[in-house]
Scaffold this motif. Structure first.
Motif, PDB file in Angstrom:
ATOM      1  N   ILE A 223       0.690  -0.903   0.180  1.00 41.85           N
ATOM      2  CA  ILE A 223       0.202  -0.158  -0.465  1.00 41.85           C
ATOM      3  C   ILE A 223       0.882   1.105   0.180  1.00 41.85           C
ATOM      4  N   ASN A 224       0.956   2.680  -1.305  1.00 37.82           N
ATOM      5  CA  ASN A 224       1.624   3.631  -1.094  1.00 37.82           C
ATOM      6  C   ASN A 224       0.875   4.380  -0.888  1.00 37.82           C
ATOM      7  N   ILE A 225      -0.254   4.840   0.121  1.00 34.79           N
ATOM      8  CA  ILE A 225      -1.450   5.780   0.091  1.00 34.79           C
ATOM      9  C   ILE A 225      -0.570   6.905   1.161  1.00 34.79           C
ATOM     10  N   LYS A 226      -0.139   8.645   0.610  1.00 33.76           N
ATOM     11  CA  LYS A 226      -0.191   9.099   1.222  1.00 33.76           C
ATOM     12  C   LYS A 226      -0.691   9.855   1.985  1.00 33.76           C
ATOM     13  N   GLY A 227      -0.036   9.987   3.537  1.00 35.25           N
ATOM     14  CA  GLY A 227      -1.265  10.180   4.930  1.00 35.25           C
ATOM     15  C   GLY A 227      -0.850   9.608   5.813  1.00 35.25           C
ATOM     16  N   GLU A 228       0.165   9.969   7.030  1.00 33.33           N
ATOM     17  CA  GLU A 228       1.452   9.907   8.194  1.00 33.33           C
ATOM     18  C   GLU A 228       0.269   8.651   8.909  1.00 33.33           C
ATOM     19  N   THR A 229      -1.317   9.490   8.902  1.00 34.34           N
ATOM     20  CA  THR A 229      -2.105   8.299   9.716  1.00 34.34           C
ATOM     21  C   THR A 229      -3.326   7.785   9.112  1.00 34.34           C
ATOM     22  N   PRO A 230      -4.056   6.856  10.270  1.00 40.25           N
ATOM     23  CA  PRO A 230      -4.947   5.918   9.281  1.00 40.25           C
ATOM     24  C   PRO A 230      -6.027   7.763   9.085  1.00 40.25           C
ATOM     25  N   LEU A 231      -6.206   8.070   8.938  1.00 45.59           N
ATOM     26  CA  LEU A 231      -6.911   9.097   9.024  1.00 45.59           C
ATOM     27  C   LEU A 231      -7.083   9.989   8.050  1.00 45.59           C
ATOM     28  N   LYS A 232      -5.614  10.244   7.840  1.00 44.04           N
ATOM     29  CA  LYS A 232      -4.984  11.771   6.481  1.00 44.04           C
ATOM     30  C   LYS A 232      -5.448  10.344   4.783  1.00 44.04           C
ATOM     31  N   ARG A 233      -5.316   9.410   5.928  1.00 43.77           N
ATOM     32  CA  ARG A 233      -4.649   8.731   4.771  1.00 43.77           C
ATOM     33  C   ARG A 233      -6.731   8.336   3.733  1.00 43.77           C
ATOM     34  N   ARG A 234      -7.476   8.033   4.501  1.00 43.38           N
ATOM     35  CA  ARG A 234      -8.457   8.237   3.969  1.00 43.38           C
ATOM     36  C   ARG A 234      -9.266   8.822   3.896  1.00 43.38           C
ATOM     37  N   GLU A 235      -8.905   9.877   3.414  1.00 46.08           N
ATOM     38  CA  GLU A 235      -8.850  11.794   2.618  1.00 46.08           C
ATOM     39  C   GLU A 235      -8.514  11.224   1.433  1.00 46.08           C
ATOM     40  N   SER A 236      -7.180  10.721   1.303  1.00 51.74           N
ATOM     41  CA  SER A 236      -6.281  10.723  -0.018  1.00 51.74           C
ATOM     42  C   SER A 236      -7.639   9.828  -0.965  1.00 51.74           C
ATOM     43  N   PRO A 237      -6.605  10.667  -2.619  1.00 49.15           N
ATOM     44  CA  PRO A 237      -7.635  10.205  -3.204  1.00 49.15           C
ATOM     45  C   PRO A 237      -7.186   8.748  -4.045  1.00 49.15           C
ATOM     46  N   ASP A 238      -5.994   8.045  -3.318  1.00 47.71           N
ATOM     47  CA  ASP A 238      -5.212   6.801  -3.653  1.00 47.71           C
ATOM     48  C   ASP A 238      -6.419   5.732  -2.723  1.00 47.71           C
ATOM     49  N   PHE A 239      -6.993   6.136  -1.714  1.00 50.69           N
ATOM     50  CA  PHE A 239      -7.619   5.336  -1.193  1.00 50.69           C
ATOM     51  C   PHE A 239      -8.227   4.317  -1.582  1.00 50.69           C
ATOM     52  N   SER A 240      -9.512   5.202  -1.929  1.00 53.86           N
ATOM     53  CA  SER A 240     -10.659   4.154  -2.849  1.00 53.86           C
ATOM     54  C   SER A 240     -10.209   3.680  -3.928  1.00 53.86           C
ATOM     55  N   LEU A 241      -8.594   3.953  -4.508  1.00 51.97           N
ATOM     56  CA  LEU A 241      -8.943   3.528  -5.459  1.00 51.97           C
ATOM     57  C   LEU A 241      -8.343   2.155  -5.131  1.00 51.97           C
ATOM     58  N   GLU A 242      -6.820   2.108  -4.250  1.00 56.88           N
ATOM     59  CA  GLU A 242      -6.829   0.741  -3.862  1.00 56.88           C
ATOM     60  C   GLU A 242      -7.760  -0.424  -3.020  1.00 56.88           C
ATOM     61  N   PHE A 243      -8.718   1.149  -2.183  1.00 59.63           N
ATOM     62  CA  PHE A 243     -10.398   0.028  -1.831  1.00 59.63           C
ATOM     63  C   PHE A 243     -11.060  -1.233  -3.414  1.00 59.63           C
ATOM     64  N   ASN A 244     -10.370  -0.174  -4.198  1.00 61.40           N
ATOM     65  CA  ASN A 244     -11.589  -1.398  -5.321  1.00 61.40           C
ATOM     66  C   ASN A 244     -10.781  -2.329  -5.726  1.00 61.40           C
ATOM     67  N   ASN A 245      -8.956  -2.544  -5.958  1.00 60.68           N
ATOM     68  CA  ASN A 245      -8.237  -2.932  -5.873  1.00 60.68           C
ATOM     69  C   ASN A 245      -8.347  -4.271  -4.995  1.00 60.68           C
ATOM     70  N   ILE A 246      -8.708  -3.806  -4.408  1.00 63.55           N
ATOM     71  CA  ILE A 246      -8.692  -5.474  -3.112  1.00 63.55           C
ATOM     72  C   ILE A 246     -10.220  -5.526  -3.115  1.00 63.55           C
ATOM     73  N   TRP A 247     -10.747  -4.864  -2.928  1.00 62.91           N
ATOM     74  CA  TRP A 247     -11.747  -5.508  -2.737  1.00 62.91           C
ATOM     75  C   TRP A 247     -12.572  -6.445  -4.562  1.00 62.91           C
ATOM     76  N   LYS A 248     -12.288  -6.002  -5.137  1.00 62.09           N
ATOM     77  CA  LYS A 248     -11.878  -7.088  -6.624  1.00 62.09           C
ATOM     78  C   LYS A 248     -11.458  -8.259  -6.058  1.00 62.09           C
ATOM     79  N   GLU A 249     -10.045  -7.966  -5.664  1.00 61.28           N
ATOM     80  CA  GLU A 249      -9.336  -9.123  -5.392  1.00 61.28           C
ATOM     81  C   GLU A 249     -10.314 -10.163  -4.640  1.00 61.28           C
ATOM     82  N   LEU A 250     -10.949  -9.613  -3.262  1.00 64.18           N
ATOM     83  CA  LEU A 250     -11.754 -10.506  -3.107  1.00 64.18           C
ATOM     84  C   LEU A 250     -12.695 -11.453  -3.151  1.00 64.18           C
TER      85      LEU A 250
END
Lengths: 252, 267
Positions: A223-250
């Motif tokens: 996972i390479n999402i910018k953001g120092e804390t979980p909350l900040k990571r959730r705000e990053s645009p990469d977050f939903s991209l990564e989410f979809n990747n893993i969701w599809k994988e599952l």
């Protein structure tokens, strides 16, 4: 920092019960490096908690080996911290007595260890609550006490078994941040098991996707999402991209 | 909350309502008992009920005075109280010990399960004659009777409480390297403290059942003896007096257990 701290080598587990044999885990190999934050996600009932029991040395695998710091887990004396879905604090003990539980069990209740415990308590804002009973604390604080209870034993690795699932969504986000910061602050290696994809990618540097039972590794994603804390990571645009990747994988 | 604040008017009214309610409940409780004895006495004095069969409060007080004067009262009370207390302590302690052994050894638990179930449903008084033959017609037999009545249910309740412990809490202890003895003393037993207190409360009632039952079967002294003797010679005054004293004793012992509960919860 790149030292390997935990290694699972072709681990398999077959449960024996009255109704027959169940293969819970199959061909599971994994290497965790010091300071890593690894998340394991998988469909419910796929044996995630079983994996943690094996990694903590409570459950012996039927095949394969588990190494901690290069040593077989049953020979190494290293303590592995364990956090549960509920905080599992003992209601009849005060916060301080709860934190002392592990030291009492290990008979290491020395002044030096107590000093360390006090330092942690102070650092993480629990100093005013040491003589309170757990029921007088909020859900988030209780989880923090549970974390410190394992930290005083100076674990090399922390195993987190859906530690936020018993909290309501609002608290979950802030406690997640809280726990993440403490773990990073204390430079601990952590392995998180969860069915919540967003929780996994908001915290981990590496997400492992499991198959249905018998659990084996389907995919490992860095996972390479910018953001120092979980909350900040959730705000990053990469977050939903990564989410979809893993969701599809599952889903596949 | 620690700082003194000005109490709002609504709060004051609420507190007043609560206080009034408490006063009302207590006065009703007193009224009921006073009325009960007053009506009883009234019916007895006017001849509506037969004093010979129903006795009367005044007669009870007289009997109480006679017993007190003859010096026999405390003798009988002491004997029954001793039997009840010893039975209670032994049954609770033994039951606790056996429950621990059965928790520790699951094989033994499986083996003994059917026997415990049968013993639990058996009416213990059926064993009365056997107990008398084995332990003699005396205090020992009475205490054994009381123990038998309490011990099985004590074992079952405590064992269930021990087994109901959260599995994750046990795993937590194991992950910290706890052995079975540490799990028992630091988790299983303190975790069952609520059930332990309710067992104490049940036993404090049951021990009187066992003791009086035992005294009905065999005894030469004690409150149960006075009741049986009184009914045989048709001295209902004596029977009623003894029953009232029993009520008082049972209440005092129950109060003692409640005090223990308060102390335990404070810690």
């Amino acid at each position: 920092m790149d030292k390997e701290i935990m290694k699972l080598d072709n681990v398999g587990l077959i449960y024996q019960s009255k109704n027959g044999e169940t293969e819970a885990v199959k061909n599971f190999s994994l290497s965790v490096k010091e300071g890593d934050f690894v998340a394991i996600v998988g469909p419910s009932g796929c044996g995630k908690t079983t994996m943690l029991s094996i990694m903590s040395g409570i459950l012996k695998p039927t095949s394969g080996k588990v190494f901690i710091g290069g040593k077989n887990i049953y020979e190494s004396k290293t303590y592995i911290g364990y956090m549960f879905q509920k905080d599992e604090l003992f209601e009849w003990r005060t916060v301080w007595q709860n934190i002392m539980l592990g030291l009492e069990i290990k008979k290491q209740n020395t002044s030096k260890q107590q000093e360390y415990a006090k330092k942690l308590i102070e650092k993480y804002g629990l100093i005013d609550f040491v003589n309170k009973k757990p029921r007088e604390l909020s859900g988030g604080m209780r989880q923090r006490v549970a974390l410190i209870r394992t930290l005083v034993l100076m674990p090399q690795i922390l195993l987190l078994d859906e530690p936020f699932s018993a909290l309501d969504f609002q608290t979950r986000l802030s406690v997640c941040d809280d726990v993440y910061n403490i773990i990073k602050n204390e430079h601990k290696t952590a392995i998180l098991v969860t069915h919540d994809i967003s929780e996994a990618i908001s915290m981990a540097d590496k997400v492992i996707v499991l198959t249905k039972r018998p659990a084996t590794i389907k995919k490992i994603r860095k996972i390479n999402i910018k953001g120092e804390t979980p909350l900040k990571r959730r705000e990053s645009p990469d977050f939903s991209l990564e989410f979809n990747n893993i969701w599809k994988e599952l889903d596949r | 909350m620690n700082k003194r604040r000005e109490i709002s008017q609504a709060r004051q009214q609420y507190l007043k309502r609560q206080k009034n309610r408490k006063i009302f409940v207590i006065s009703m409780q007193i009224l009921i008992i006073v009325l009960f004895f007053a009506i009883w006495q009234l019916l007895a004095s006017t001849g509506v009920i037969n004093v010979f069969v129903f006795s009367s409060p005044i007669k009870i007080v007289q009997t109480f005075g006679d017993l007190l004067a003859s010096g026999n009262l405390f003798y009988h009370i002491a004997i029954t109280f001793f039997e009840a207390l010893v039975g209670f302590l032994i049954a609770t302690f033994l039951g606790f010990l056996i429950a621990i052994i059965l928790w520790w050894n699951d094989k033994l638990r499986d083996i003994l399960e059917p026997y415990i179930i049968v013993l639990n449903s058996l009416p213990k008084i059926a064993l009365g004659p056997i107990i008398i033959i084995w332990f003699g017609a005396g205090t020992k037999a009475i205490i054994v009777m009381a123990i038998l009545i309490m011990i099985i249910i004590t074992i079952i309740s405590l064992l269930n409480a021990f087994l109901a412990c959260d599995k994750d809490k046990i795993v937590l202890m194991q992950s910290m390297g706890a052995n079975k003895f540490q799990i028992l003393t630091k988790l299983i037993i303190p975790n069952a403290r609520t059930e332990f207190l309710s067992v104490l409360k049940i036993n404090v009632g049951m021990t009187w059942v066992g003791t009086i039952m035992g005294e009905y079967l065999v005894s030469k002294a004690g409150l149960g003896y006075l009741i049986v003797y009184g009914s045989q010679v048709f001295k209902l005054d004596l029977v009623m007096t003894s029953v009232l004293i029993l009520c008082l004793l049972a209440g005092i012992m129950y109060g003692g257990v409640c005090l223990i509960e308060k102390l335990l919860n404070k810690r």
